[in-house]
Enzyme design. Structure first.
Site, PDB file in Angstrom:
ATOM      1  N   ALA A 136     -20.030 -25.819 -36.998  1.00 19.30           N
ATOM      2  CA  ALA A 136     -21.321 -25.142 -36.903  1.00 19.30           C
ATOM      3  C   ALA A 136     -21.468 -24.164 -35.745  1.00 19.30           C
ATOM      4  O   ALA A 136     -22.287 -23.248 -35.814  1.00 19.30           O
ATOM      5  CB  ALA A 136     -22.443 -26.178 -36.830  1.00 19.30           C
TER       6      ALA A 136
ATOM      7  N   CYS B 252     -14.300 -15.562 -42.001  1.00 19.68           N
ATOM      8  CA  CYS B 252     -14.388 -14.124 -41.716  1.00 19.68           C
ATOM      9  C   CYS B 252     -12.996 -13.509 -41.753  1.00 19.68           C
ATOM     10  O   CYS B 252     -12.722 -12.496 -41.111  1.00 19.68           O
ATOM     11  CB  CYS B 252     -15.076 -13.857 -40.380  1.00 19.68           C
ATOM     12  SG  CYS B 252     -14.297 -14.602 -38.949  1.00 19.68           S
TER      13      CYS B 252
END
Length: 283
Positions: A77, A202
């Site tokens: 997270a 990403c």
């Protein structure tokens, strides 16, 4: 891809590797790396401060359906942007477990939750410091929805860092894919039947994106499980706490979706795949 992965090194090797993946588009992608990644401001009334994150990350977090979900998990997270998106969207009876394995990054996560959410929401966010790849040894089928924003190659950041770029080789992708697989297979085991898993990176390398999802299919179909891949929805009405939210161009991959910076004013890159875990055929 030429079979020269063992000799590709540094800036030249990096560019050759990704040029083979993206062909002529690679030059356009490379030009966007130094640009602003189009951050948006997240500000919830009653919170202490704003949080800024890439608009592409907002879209990825919005792709996870939360309706009816009581137990939600954000496995990796920190620094907390996607957890904030999930927390702001979850229903009033829901609990969000936000986990980070690094103690230093977990402190950043705690600060984001405590400062950027009002108490009535932050009190329903439980943070932890754990290796999420082994969480499935303690629990199974425990969460309605899971976000796995996995550690990845993050090529955009690598290219802008002279030290890391000089050290780059394809072995970086291979080692990260091993780590991602441990996390993804753990996430699937933690997911309740009928629940949703959003896998995100990403990374630009397919080995960390669709090929990881393909490995998941091959592994768990043997156990009688069924997968369905869902087209994500982006509920703009749920993100009134963000400024400058704009429409992005989302490109379909074999199993998921990509938001790439060359066609999105610098936003991204990000990959995400939404998986629904069906009831086992063996049940």
């Amino acid at each position: 891809m030429k079979n020269q992965n063992n000799v590709l090194r540094g800036k030249e090797g990096f560019e050759e590797y990704y040029k083979n993946l993206y062909s002529n588009r690679w030059d356009d992608l490379l030009k966007t790396f130094p640009l602003n990644n189009n951050p948006v401001e997240y500000k919830v009334p009653g919170s202490q401060k704003s949080y800024f994150l890439d608009i592409a990350s907002v879209y990825a977090a919005l792709a996870l359906p939360l309706s009816g979900a009581e137990n939600i998990l954000d496995m990796c997270a920190a620094p907390g942007g996607k957890s904030l998106v999930l927390a702001s969207r979850m229903e009033k009876q829901s609990i969000l477990s936000s986990n980070e394995r690094s103690p230093d990054r977990k402190r950043r996560l705690d600060a984001s939750i405590n400062e950027c959410l009002p108490p009535e929401i932050s009190q329903r966010v439980k943070t932890s410091c754990s290796d999420a790849s082994t969480w499935c040894k303690r629990q199974s089928e425990a969460f309605d929805c899971i976000l796995l924003d996995a550690p990845c190659s993050s090529e955009r950041h690598v290219y802008l860092d002279e030290k890391y770029l000089s050290q780059w080789s394809p072995s970086r992708i291979k080692s990260l894919a091993i780590e991602q697989w441990a996390l993804l297979s753990s996430a699937y085991r933690l997911l309740l039947p009928g629940g949703y898993l959003l896998y995100s990176t990403c990374a630009l390398a397919d080995a960390e994106n669709d090929l990881l999802v393909e490995r998941l299919i091959k592994k768990f179909l043997k156990n009688g499980n069924e997968f369905s891949f869902k087209e994500p929805k982006f509920p703009v009405e749920e993100i009134e706490n963000f400024t400058k939210v704009e429409e992005l161009k989302i490109e379909k991959t074999k199993y998921g979706y990509q938001i790439l910076p060359d066609v999105n004013n610098g936003a991204g890159p990000i990959y995400f795949c939404l998986i629904r875990k069906e009831v086992s055929l063996m049940a």
